[in-house]
Design a protein around this motif. Structure first.
Motif, PDB file in Angstrom:
ATOM      1  N   ALA A  61       3.537   0.937   4.878  1.00  0.00           N
ATOM      2  CA  ALA A  61       3.430   0.102   4.222  1.00  0.00           C
ATOM      3  C   ALA A  61       2.578  -1.511   4.100  1.00  0.00           C
ATOM      4  N   ASP A  62       3.529  -1.819   5.317  1.00  0.00           N
ATOM      5  CA  ASP A  62       2.386  -3.324   4.706  1.00  0.00           C
ATOM      6  C   ASP A  62       1.507  -3.004   5.274  1.00  0.00           C
TER       7      ASP A  62
ATOM      8  N   TYR B 121      -0.657  -0.922   5.347  1.00  0.00           N
ATOM      9  CA  TYR B 121      -1.587  -0.157   4.690  1.00  0.00           C
ATOM     10  C   TYR B 121      -1.863  -1.420   2.764  1.00  0.00           C
ATOM     11  N   ARG B 122      -1.193  -2.322   2.528  1.00  0.00           N
ATOM     12  CA  ARG B 122      -1.083  -3.680   1.515  1.00  0.00           C
ATOM     13  C   ARG B 122      -2.416  -4.322   2.700  1.00  0.00           C
TER      14      ARG B 122
ATOM     15  N   SER C  64      -1.429  -9.263  -7.310  1.00  0.00           N
ATOM     16  CA  SER C  64      -1.751  -7.991  -6.812  1.00  0.00           C
ATOM     17  C   SER C  64      -2.799  -6.883  -6.185  1.00  0.00           C
ATOM     18  N   VAL C  65      -2.646  -5.870  -5.790  1.00  0.00           N
ATOM     19  CA  VAL C  65      -3.671  -4.705  -4.652  1.00  0.00           C
ATOM     20  C   VAL C  65      -3.024  -3.176  -4.884  1.00  0.00           C
ATOM     21  N   GLU C  66      -3.970  -2.919  -5.677  1.00  0.00           N
ATOM     22  CA  GLU C  66      -4.283  -1.507  -5.907  1.00  0.00           C
ATOM     23  C   GLU C  66      -5.107   0.175  -5.467  1.00  0.00           C
ATOM     24  N   ALA C  67      -4.708   0.848  -4.264  1.00  0.00           N
ATOM     25  CA  ALA C  67      -6.010   1.128  -4.166  1.00  0.00           C
ATOM     26  C   ALA C  67      -5.493   3.040  -3.449  1.00  0.00           C
ATOM     27  N   LEU C  68      -6.593   3.662  -2.939  1.00  0.00           N
ATOM     28  CA  LEU C  68      -6.693   4.549  -2.283  1.00  0.00           C
ATOM     29  C   LEU C  68      -6.870   4.472  -0.715  1.00  0.00           C
ATOM     30  N   VAL C  69      -6.217   4.980   0.138  1.00  0.00           N
ATOM     31  CA  VAL C  69      -7.121   4.607   1.695  1.00  0.00           C
ATOM     32  C   VAL C  69      -6.967   5.953   1.933  1.00  0.00           C
ATOM     33  N   ARG C  70      -8.539   6.104   2.627  1.00  0.00           N
ATOM     34  CA  ARG C  70      -8.464   7.273   2.945  1.00  0.00           C
ATOM     35  C   ARG C  70      -8.997   6.951   4.635  1.00  0.00           C
ATOM     36  N   GLY C  71      -8.435   7.993   5.958  1.00  0.00           N
ATOM     37  CA  GLY C  71      -8.150   7.364   6.843  1.00  0.00           C
ATOM     38  C   GLY C  71      -7.569   6.342   8.045  1.00  0.00           C
ATOM     39  N   ALA C  72      -6.616   5.736   7.621  1.00  0.00           N
ATOM     40  CA  ALA C  72      -6.414   4.838   8.082  1.00  0.00           C
ATOM     41  C   ALA C  72      -5.207   5.735   9.168  1.00  0.00           C
ATOM     42  N   ASN C  73      -5.063   4.937  10.391  1.00  0.00           N
ATOM     43  CA  ASN C  73      -4.717   5.477  11.660  1.00  0.00           C
ATOM     44  C   ASN C  73      -3.402   4.047  12.093  1.00  0.00           C
TER      45      ASN C  73
END
Lengths: 149, 134
Positions: free
Chosen positions: A80-81, A83-84, A114-123
């Motif tokens: 989670a960290d 991705y943030r 604050s930050v809010e996002a949709l993340v695709r393709g992180a590995n």
């Protein structure tokens, strides 16, 4: 008069030499890495893809049923960290600050990010767990084809 | 006279229904949410619901999980949480993070959400095959 002019000229030339003609390169930390592993400028263009690498950290709770559960929970918190951090680097952070001043003295200072996002393709590329701290190395590759998808 | 889009949706639904009947897979909607505070996981939930209608989509990648006899899908997912999360996270993950700093006190909270989406789930004797549908 002439002597002072010559001295001034010499000083300016030496200053130019020290400031602009110095061969020493500045020590720049490479935050972004290219696909070949070399440090590249953090600019996304049509030819290259931009790889962003982050290290997320998570702590195991003090009370867990087993070491395996502690590891799993710490890893999840670390992800989670991670991705943030990816969201912060790609999208940016919203920062709000508030200071309260009374009688010309600072009595309270607060900051909210604050930050809010949709993340695709992180590995996840690497995971380490030591003394209750889990570190997860994550990367995401940004390219025109992905951004415009 | 049906519109072109209307015909297409019926076609997709028909294909999904036929593929479901052929493979014997059920369609489930699965979602996941994790909340962390100050770098510690404090709460996580799985949402599992059987689809009332077949999802009009095709299967992409497949994950196989071990299953004990008569074990429900939710129980399998709870047990094999790590594997399932690593399978689904790269696809799409929503992150919401807030941090508050008040004088010397700091509080951070992150909410990681897997958007609820449809999966084809095939129950075997000793395993469950989950395929993401798109």
């Amino acid at each position: 008069m002439r002597i002072s002019a010559v001295i001034a000229l010499l000083l300016s030339v030496s200053a130019l030499h020290a400031g602009f003609l110095s061969s020493e390169e500045p020590n720049v930390k490479c935050v972004y890495s290219g696909t070949d592993g070399n440090c590249v400028e953090p600019i996304l263009n049509a030819e290259n893809q931009l790889v962003i690498t982050v290290v997320g950290q998570g702590v195991a709770p003090s009370v867990t049923a087993s070491p395996a559960q502690a590891y799993a929970l710490a890893k999840r918190a670390a992800m989670a960290d991670g991705y943030r951090q990816i969201a912060e680097k790609v999208k940016g952070v919203q920062v709000e600050g508030q200071d309260t001043i009374k009688n010309l003295m600072l009595v309270q200072s607060s900051t909210r990010t604050s930050v809010e996002a949709l993340v695709r393709g992180a590995n996840v590329t690497n995971t380490t767990f030591k003394e209750g701290l889990c570190e997860v190395e994550m990367e995401i590759a940004l390219s025109y084809s992905r951004v415009l998808r | 006279m049906r519109s072109r889009n209307g015909n297409r949706s019926i076609l997709f639904a028909g294909i999904a229904l036929i593929s479901t009947l052929c493979t014997g897979a059920d369609h489930y909607y699965i979602g996941y949410r994790l909340t962390t505070q100050n770098a510690q996981a404090v709460h996580e939930t799985f949402s599992v619901s059987k689809a009332m209608q077949p999802c009009p989509a095709s299967e992409l990648s497949t994950l196989s999980l071990r299953r004990f006899p008569d074990e429900s899908l939710k129980a399998v997912l709870e047990r094999e949480k790590d594997t399932f999360i690593e399978y689904t996270l790269p696809d799409a993950t929503r992150i919401k993070s807030t941090a508050r700093f008040l004088d010397s006190d700091a509080k951070t909270q992150e909410t990681l959400t897997l958007p609820t989406q449809c999966y084809a789930v095939e129950f075997n004797d000793d395993s469950v095959t989950i395929s993401v549908l798109k």
